[in-house]
Each structure stands twice: as structure tokens, then as C-alpha cells.
Design a protein around this motif. Structure first.
Motif, PDB file in Angstrom:
ATOM      1  N   ASP A   1       0.816  -1.215   0.000  1.00 54.74           N
ATOM      2  CA  ASP A   1       0.000   0.000   0.000  1.00 54.74           C
ATOM      3  C   ASP A   1       0.850   1.265   0.000  1.00 54.74           C
ATOM      4  O   ASP A   1       0.368   2.339  -0.326  1.00 54.74           O
ATOM      5  CB  ASP A   1      -0.920   0.014   1.232  1.00 54.74           C
ATOM      6  N   GLU A   2       2.136   1.107   0.384  1.00 55.83           N
ATOM      7  CA  GLU A   2       2.996   2.292   0.475  1.00 55.83           C
ATOM      8  C   GLU A   2       3.751   2.549  -0.828  1.00 55.83           C
ATOM      9  O   GLU A   2       4.569   3.463  -0.900  1.00 55.83           O
ATOM     10  CB  GLU A   2       3.984   2.124   1.640  1.00 55.83           C
ATOM     11  N   ILE A   3       3.490   1.766  -1.869  1.00 53.75           N
ATOM     12  CA  ILE A   3       4.291   1.873  -3.093  1.00 53.75           C
ATOM     13  C   ILE A   3       3.585   2.766  -4.120  1.00 53.75           C
ATOM     14  O   ILE A   3       2.439   2.526  -4.489  1.00 53.75           O
ATOM     15  CB  ILE A   3       4.535   0.470  -3.705  1.00 53.75           C
TER      16      ILE A   3
ATOM     17  N   GLY B   1       7.444  -7.890  -2.515  1.00 60.08           N
ATOM     18  CA  GLY B   1       6.773  -7.398  -1.313  1.00 60.08           C
ATOM     19  C   GLY B   1       5.719  -8.371  -0.802  1.00 60.08           C
ATOM     20  O   GLY B   1       5.236  -9.243  -1.521  1.00 60.08           O
ATOM     21  N   GLY B   2       5.432  -8.201   0.490  1.00 56.68           N
ATOM     22  CA  GLY B   2       4.308  -8.921   1.074  1.00 56.68           C
ATOM     23  C   GLY B   2       4.545 -10.385   1.404  1.00 56.68           C
ATOM     24  O   GLY B   2       3.590 -11.098   1.693  1.00 56.68           O
ATOM     25  N   VAL B   3       5.809 -10.849   1.380  1.00 52.24           N
ATOM     26  CA  VAL B   3       6.035 -12.258   1.709  1.00 52.24           C
ATOM     27  C   VAL B   3       6.777 -12.455   3.027  1.00 52.24           C
ATOM     28  O   VAL B   3       7.020 -13.578   3.438  1.00 52.24           O
ATOM     29  CB  VAL B   3       6.779 -13.014   0.580  1.00 52.24           C
TER      30      VAL B   3
ATOM     31  N   GLY C   1       4.925 -11.969   9.334  1.00 53.83           N
ATOM     32  CA  GLY C   1       4.243 -10.885  10.038  1.00 53.83           C
ATOM     33  C   GLY C   1       3.719  -9.803   9.125  1.00 53.83           C
ATOM     34  O   GLY C   1       3.294  -8.753   9.582  1.00 53.83           O
ATOM     35  N   GLU C   2       3.759 -10.018   7.819  1.00 59.23           N
ATOM     36  CA  GLU C   2       3.139  -9.071   6.893  1.00 59.23           C
ATOM     37  C   GLU C   2       1.645  -9.028   7.172  1.00 59.23           C
ATOM     38  O   GLU C   2       1.000 -10.060   7.277  1.00 59.23           O
ATOM     39  CB  GLU C   2       3.339  -9.521   5.437  1.00 59.23           C
ATOM     40  N   ALA C   3       1.117  -7.838   7.243  1.00 62.53           N
ATOM     41  CA  ALA C   3      -0.311  -7.715   7.522  1.00 62.53           C
ATOM     42  C   ALA C   3      -1.099  -7.601   6.224  1.00 62.53           C
ATOM     43  O   ALA C   3      -2.180  -7.065   6.194  1.00 62.53           O
ATOM     44  CB  ALA C   3      -0.564  -6.494   8.388  1.00 62.53           C
ATOM     45  N   ASP C   4      -0.513  -8.057   5.145  1.00 67.23           N
ATOM     46  CA  ASP C   4      -1.218  -7.877   3.871  1.00 67.23           C
ATOM     47  C   ASP C   4      -1.819  -9.184   3.373  1.00 67.23           C
ATOM     48  O   ASP C   4      -1.728 -10.225   4.002  1.00 67.23           O
ATOM     49  CB  ASP C   4      -0.307  -7.227   2.839  1.00 67.23           C
ATOM     50  N   PHE C   5      -2.403  -9.126   2.229  1.00 66.20           N
ATOM     51  CA  PHE C   5      -3.173 -10.250   1.709  1.00 66.20           C
ATOM     52  C   PHE C   5      -2.442 -11.027   0.630  1.00 66.20           C
ATOM     53  O   PHE C   5      -2.986 -11.962   0.068  1.00 66.20           O
ATOM     54  CB  PHE C   5      -4.494  -9.721   1.141  1.00 66.20           C
TER      55      PHE C   5
HETATM   56 MG    MG Z   1       4.921  -4.850   2.538  1.00 65.89          MG
END
Ligand code: MG
Ligand code: AMP
Length: 423
Positions: free
Chosen positions: A202-204, A266-268, A271-275
Motif C-alpha cells: 500500500d505504500e508503493i 513485497g508482502g512475503v 508478520g506481513e499484515a497484507d493479503f
Molecule cells: Mg509490505
């Protein structure tokens, strides 16, 4: 196609939570297959492509015995040790214009480099070794040539009927020239793998969006694009995908439908809070690894539909390192390359001490140069933070501190993977 579980069962000591870097290659070698499909393309477009078949030489190269020098051709059987030889010059053979007459004993033919050697002649004396003699004659001083000198033999480069290049060869400039030397206008190559890429987070920000607090511009899309371009893969750019299940699902489905491989960043991480991870799991057969390496520890690998998935970490340096260490060899395999090994590592003397624990592979950004003794030396770029992309720009290679290796003292020799041609 093997499931990830089936592959894991073949690898002794496989532990996805502490995976030694060398085992990643072994795993990916079982996961990734060469793409099917062949293109027939012109030689001018063949650079970087991979041969789909052996190329059998339709002709011999060179097609005839020919001269390697500008000079005089004659029958070398007339040479006697310690004695000069005087010959009558009966004509001239030019490259592309063969001499039609006969050259008898006691005679020679003026010949240019590349000109066909007439039957019966096997030796060329270079022009500068000869002495002019009487009108229409030359003298060859004693012992300046031996029989057979300065003659190129028909087929000494390539023999008709023999394989000139083998399937799986990645065509470099020399191989393109070689194919042309055979007179082949086209060549059959493996279809280029299609690789879909998207960045997650979301920050990209995409280029063109205004800056906003807490957000960073998407650099990974451009480094990955460059790395893929170096390999000669076709890139399908799917942009930045926000952390929303519906958007992620659509991106993965689009990618799997079009591409042979999917790369995300990203996202792997743990503790990543993403989907992202949840969606990979839902749509495919995917393993989440913690690789015993630095940088680049988390990575997702598997299949979504028929496409191979490489879920890279988000950090820009980690993206490049995991790509070079694992994705590049896997994609070379997908491209049908026979030789998927990384380029040979260089050995360089470290100008610095480096702390390192055995039990993980570490990649330090290095600057290799030639030392005062003429040998290679390497220093690090300093800050080794895995977000510091400027250090990758300064570096010309990665110092590879292997899994079992411990700390390095200044003056020790270390292995370096150079960027030239790959990154
Ligand atoms: Mg991330
Ligand atoms: P993640 O793996 O998603 O936790 O991301 C790790 C770090 O990499 C965070 O600081 C991210 O902001 C950064 N990052 C993730 N994706 C990108 C990208 N596409 N371009 C630049 N930085 C990124």
C-alpha cells in the motif's frame, strides 16, 4: 508436473523455515521446465536467444584450403633444410578469384589472404620473407618456412555434416557470426518466456503519482524489468497492486493466464499484515520459505495455474540479490539454456574484514578493482542495508560468503559474482 510436496520429498533435509541457499537451486531445478514453442527468426535478431535444435553444418568452413597470408604458394615438398629455394612466379590468386592454371614444380603463385590454394600446393611463404630474384622469380631464404605453413585447411573451423552448435546454446555475438558463416539466414530458437511482474504494498507509488507521507516510489518494477531484459525474457508489466484481495486476485489471475512465470515483490515476509500471501495460497500451490541468506530471507515459490511463481521480498536490494541468485538460473532453465550455472565467480583479495556466521549465505555489495600487484581486490560499498539501492549502483559485483564460511579477515580471498552482463 510435480507438486511442491513431491519436490520437497526428494530433497533431504528440506526445511522451508531454514532453507540453505544451495537447496533453493535444487528445488527450482525440479520446479521449472523449459517452455515449449519455437520461433524461426533471422540471424540479425538472434542475439541472446536459445537454440531449439542442434545446428548441423550444411557446408565446411572454410569451404576450400586457402592462404592465411599474403605471399607465394608452392609445393612445400621442394624445401630442403639449410637451403634457399628459387621459384618462378606464374600468376596471382586473389581472394574470391581462384587461379585457374597449373603450378608445376619449380613454380609459385602469388597469393592473397583467403584466396583458394590450387591443387598440389600446400605451403605459403609470406611476402616479407621472400627476396626478389631475377625477373619473374622469387627466392625463399633457407629455413623460413616449413611444408604446410600458412595454409588454412577446408573445414578447419566447421566440417559439413557435423553439429556446429548444440541445442540449448544461448547465442552470443560469436555464435550469431558463426551461424552466418554457415550461410544460414534463419535459425530455430526457443520461444522467449513471458514473465509477468507486479509490485505489491500500500505504500508503493507508481511514477507520476504525487509523493505522500510514508510512501515510496516503486523501484523494484524497474530493476526487475532491467534484469529480465538482460535475460531476454518478455516482460508483462502489471504495475503496482494494492493490498486488497480483489485486486490481488485479479492481478494473479491475469498474470497466470498470460505468463510462463510471475514475479512479485513485497508482502512475503513474516508478520506481513497484507493479503498477498493469503492470495498466493488460495490460488496456487505455493511454499513460503525462510532462506538462510542475507539479504533476501523470505521468498514465496510455487505455481499459480501453469505459471511458476517467484514471490520476492520487497526490499530493493533483496529483490536484486534473490533474482540473481535464484530466479535468473531458473529463468535460464525456462529459456531452454543448456548452461544455467551462474557465471564463474571471481576470486579477489578482500581489503576489509567481514563478520559472518556459518550457516547462511551472505551477499555483500562489492567493488572489485585491480590491485597494485595486478591481482583482483575487493572492498564493500559500506552500508549493507537491504533497502540501500545506491549501494547496488556503486557495486560492480556481489561478494558471496558461502553457507559454511565464517568471518573473513582483511587479505583473505573471497568469491565475487560480477554484475557485468547480468545486473
Ligand atoms: Mg509490505
Ligand atoms: P516488504 O517485503 O513488503 O515488507 O517490504 C520491505 C521494504 O521494501 C519496505 O520498506 C518497502 O517499502 C520496500 N518496498 C517494497 N516494495 C517496493 C518497491 N516495489 N519499490 C521500492 N521499495 C519497495
Amino acid at each position: 508436473m510435480k507438486t511442491l510436496d513431491a519436490i520437497a520429498a526428494e530433497l533431504q533435509g528440506y526445511d522451508p523455515q531454514a532453507l540453505p541457499a544451495p537447496m533453493v537451486d535444487a528445488f527450482l531445478a525440479r520446479l521449472v521446465q523449459p517452455v515449449a514453442g519455437v520461433d524461426e527468426i533471422g540471424i540479425a535478431d538472434a542475439l541472446g536467444r536459445v537454440l531449439a535444435d542442434d545446428v548441423v553444418s550444411p557446408v565446411s568452413v572454410p569451404p576450400h584450403d586457402n592462404s592465411a597470408m599474403d605471399g607465394y604458394a608452392f609445393d612445400g615438398g621442394q624445401l630442403k633444410a639449410g637451403a634457399p629455394l628459387s621459384l618462378q612466379v606464374v600468376g596471382t590468386a586473389l581472394a574470391g578469384k581462384a587461379w585457374q592454371g597449373k603450378v608445376a614444380t619449380g613454380q609459385a603463385l602469388k597469393i592473397m589472404t583467403g584466396a583458394v590454394m590450387p591443387a598440389g600446393l600446400d605451403t605459403v611463404v609470406p611476402q616479407e620473407f621472400t627476396r626478389p630474384a631475377a625477373e619473374g622469380r622469387i627466392e625463399i631464404p633457407a629455413d623460413v618456412v616449413r611444408p604446410g605453413d600458412n595454409r588454412r585447411l577446408a573445414g578447419e573451423d566447421l566440417m559439413a555434416g557435423r553439429p556446429a552448435l548444440l541445442r540449448g546454446e544461448r547465442l552470443g555475438p560469436a555464435a550469431c557470426g558463426l551461424l552466418a558463416s554457415l550461410g544460414l539466414p534463419t535459425v530455430r530458437v526457443v520461444r522467449r518466456p513471458r514473465v509477468a511482474y507486479f509490485s505489491t504494498g500500500d505504500e508503493i507509488l507508481s511514477l507520476g503519482e504525487p509523493p505522500r507521507e510514508g510512501a515510496v516510489y516503486d523501484s523494484n518494477r524497474y530493476t526487475v524489468r532491467g534484469l529480465l531484459a538482460r535475460l531476454g525474457c518478455e516482460v508483462i508489466d502489471l504495475g503496482v497492486v494494492r493490498d486488497e484481495p480483489a485486486l490481488l486476485e485479479q492481478a494473479f489471475r491475469t498474470a497466470a493466464a498470460q505468463a510462463d512465470a510471475i514475479i512479485t515483490s513485497g508482502g512475503v515476509s513474516v508478520g506481513e499484515a497484507d493479503f498477498t500471501k493469503a492470495m498466493m495460497r488460495q490460488l496456487g500451490d505455493v511454499a513460503f520459505w525462510r532462506i538462510a541468506m542475507r539479504p533476501g530471507r523470505p521468498m514465496a515459490v510455487g505455481r499459480i495455474g501453469d505459471a511458476v511463481l517467484f514471490g520476492l521480498p520487497g526490499n530493493p536490494v533483496a529483490v536484486m540479490v534473490t533474482f540473481l541468485a535464484f530466479v535468473r538460473p531458473a529463468l535460464l532453465r525456462m529459456m531452454g539454456c543448456r548452461d544455467t550455472a551462474p557465471p564463474p565467480l571471481l576470486r579477489a583479495r578482500s581489503l576489509e574484514a567481514m563478520r559472518k556466521k556459518p550457516g547462511r549465505t551472505e551477499y555483500q555489495r562489492g567493488i572489485v578493482s585491480t590491485g597494485p600487484d595486478g591481482g583482483l581486490q575487493v572492498r564493500t560499498t559500506g552500508n549493507q542495508g537491504s533497502g540501500v539501492l545506491s549501494s547496488m549502483v556503486q557495486a560492480n559485483g556481489l561478494i558471496v560468503l558461502h553457507h559454511a564460511q565464517g568471518s573473513v579477515a582483511a587479505g583473505d580471498t573471497v568469491d565475487v559474482m560480477m554484475f557485468e552482463g547480468v545486473a
